[in-house]
Design a protein around this motif. Structure first.
Motif, PDB file in Angstrom:
ATOM      1  N   PHE A  52       0.841  -1.189   0.000  1.00  0.00           N
ATOM      2  CA  PHE A  52       0.000   0.000   0.000  1.00  0.00           C
ATOM      3  C   PHE A  52       0.877   1.241   0.000  1.00  0.00           C
ATOM      4  N   VAL A  53       0.277   2.371  -0.312  1.00  0.00           N
ATOM      5  CA  VAL A  53       0.995   3.646  -0.351  1.00  0.00           C
ATOM      6  C   VAL A  53       0.643   4.440   0.895  1.00  0.00           C
ATOM      7  N   ARG A 112      -8.056  12.383  -2.637  1.00  0.00           N
ATOM      8  CA  ARG A 112      -8.159  11.023  -3.166  1.00  0.00           C
ATOM      9  C   ARG A 112      -6.759  10.509  -3.453  1.00  0.00           C
ATOM     10  N   ILE A 113      -6.402   9.387  -2.835  1.00  0.00           N
ATOM     11  CA  ILE A 113      -5.104   8.738  -3.018  1.00  0.00           C
ATOM     12  C   ILE A 113      -5.400   7.393  -3.672  1.00  0.00           C
ATOM     13  N   GLY A 114      -5.300   7.329  -4.990  1.00  0.00           N
ATOM     14  CA  GLY A 114      -5.720   6.123  -5.705  1.00  0.00           C
ATOM     15  C   GLY A 114      -7.206   5.922  -5.474  1.00  0.00           C
ATOM     16  N   ASN A 115      -7.579   4.781  -4.873  1.00  0.00           N
ATOM     17  CA  ASN A 115      -8.990   4.496  -4.574  1.00  0.00           C
ATOM     18  C   ASN A 115      -9.404   4.911  -3.170  1.00  0.00           C
ATOM     19  N   LEU A 116      -8.475   5.468  -2.391  1.00  0.00           N
ATOM     20  CA  LEU A 116      -8.763   5.875  -1.021  1.00  0.00           C
ATOM     21  C   LEU A 116      -9.206   7.335  -0.983  1.00  0.00           C
ATOM     22  N   GLN A 145      -1.020  11.454   8.065  1.00  0.00           N
ATOM     23  CA  GLN A 145      -0.630  10.342   7.210  1.00  0.00           C
ATOM     24  C   GLN A 145      -1.882   9.588   6.796  1.00  0.00           C
ATOM     25  N   ALA A 146      -1.973   9.298   5.515  1.00  0.00           N
ATOM     26  CA  ALA A 146      -3.115   8.561   4.993  1.00  0.00           C
ATOM     27  C   ALA A 146      -2.615   7.317   4.277  1.00  0.00           C
ATOM     28  N   PHE A 147      -3.258   6.188   4.557  1.00  0.00           N
ATOM     29  CA  PHE A 147      -2.927   4.954   3.860  1.00  0.00           C
ATOM     30  C   PHE A 147      -4.054   3.953   4.033  1.00  0.00           C
ATOM     31  N   ALA A 148      -4.147   3.024   3.099  1.00  0.00           N
ATOM     32  CA  ALA A 148      -5.166   1.977   3.137  1.00  0.00           C
ATOM     33  C   ALA A 148      -4.487   0.680   3.563  1.00  0.00           C
ATOM     34  N   VAL A 153       5.699  10.462  -0.095  1.00  0.00           N
ATOM     35  CA  VAL A 153       4.933   9.336  -0.605  1.00  0.00           C
ATOM     36  C   VAL A 153       5.836   8.110  -0.500  1.00  0.00           C
ATOM     37  N   GLU A 154       5.334   7.061   0.159  1.00  0.00           N
ATOM     38  CA  GLU A 154       6.126   5.862   0.376  1.00  0.00           C
ATOM     39  C   GLU A 154       5.314   4.632  -0.049  1.00  0.00           C
TER      40      GLU A 154
END
Length: 140
Positions: A76-77, A91-95, A106-109, A135-136
């Motif tokens: 995940f990113v 919106r981060i990809g589909n998140l 920090q946002a991640f799925a 971005v990681e």
């Protein structure tokens, strides 16, 4: 395959023995780790194999930017944001992430890993690409 031909699982060395269920299968044989010694919410170091940086990025327009992790990875990113307004939608990809606006965020799925190469980050009218601090790619 006929169930009569199945072989029972054998616990591997290094794991404490777990209770055997009615069908003779242990948690180690299904998941590869002991359910007594591993917590998915706190033991990140046992799962994350590598942290990747994107190879390059492209600013698409004033409200979106694309990051490329060529050749790609499974995981995940994780995105670190700074200077967001309360209620700002990113919106981060589909998140879809809604900012609290209090400090760096920090946002991640975490629970939806996938095969990834390119990720596009976009937002509402308040979003600026400069808000993205890091971005990681977290490889599992």
């Amino acid at each position: 395959m006929a169930t009569a031909l199945w072989q029972p699982a054998v616990p591997t060395e290094g794991y404490p023995s777990a209770s055997v269920h009615d069908n003779g299968v242990t948690a180690e044989s299904i998941f590869g780790y002991s359910h007594h010694s591993y917590n998915t919410l706190t033991d990140n170091v046992q799962r994350a194999h590598m942290i990747l940086r994107p190879r390059y990025f492209d600013i698409i327009d004033s409200h979106s930017v694309s990051y490329d992790f060529a050749p790609g990875f499974f995981g995940f990113v994780r995105v670190t944001l700074r200077g967001c307004r309360r209620g700002e939608r990113i919106r981060i990809g589909n998140l879809l992430y809604v900012c609290s606006g209090e400090m760096d965020e920090q946002a991640f799925a975490r629970f939806t890993p996938a095969f990834m190469r390119k990720i596009t980050i976009s937002g509402d009218r308040h979003f600026k690409p400069e808000q993205v601090q890091e971005v990681e790619g977290i490889c599992l």
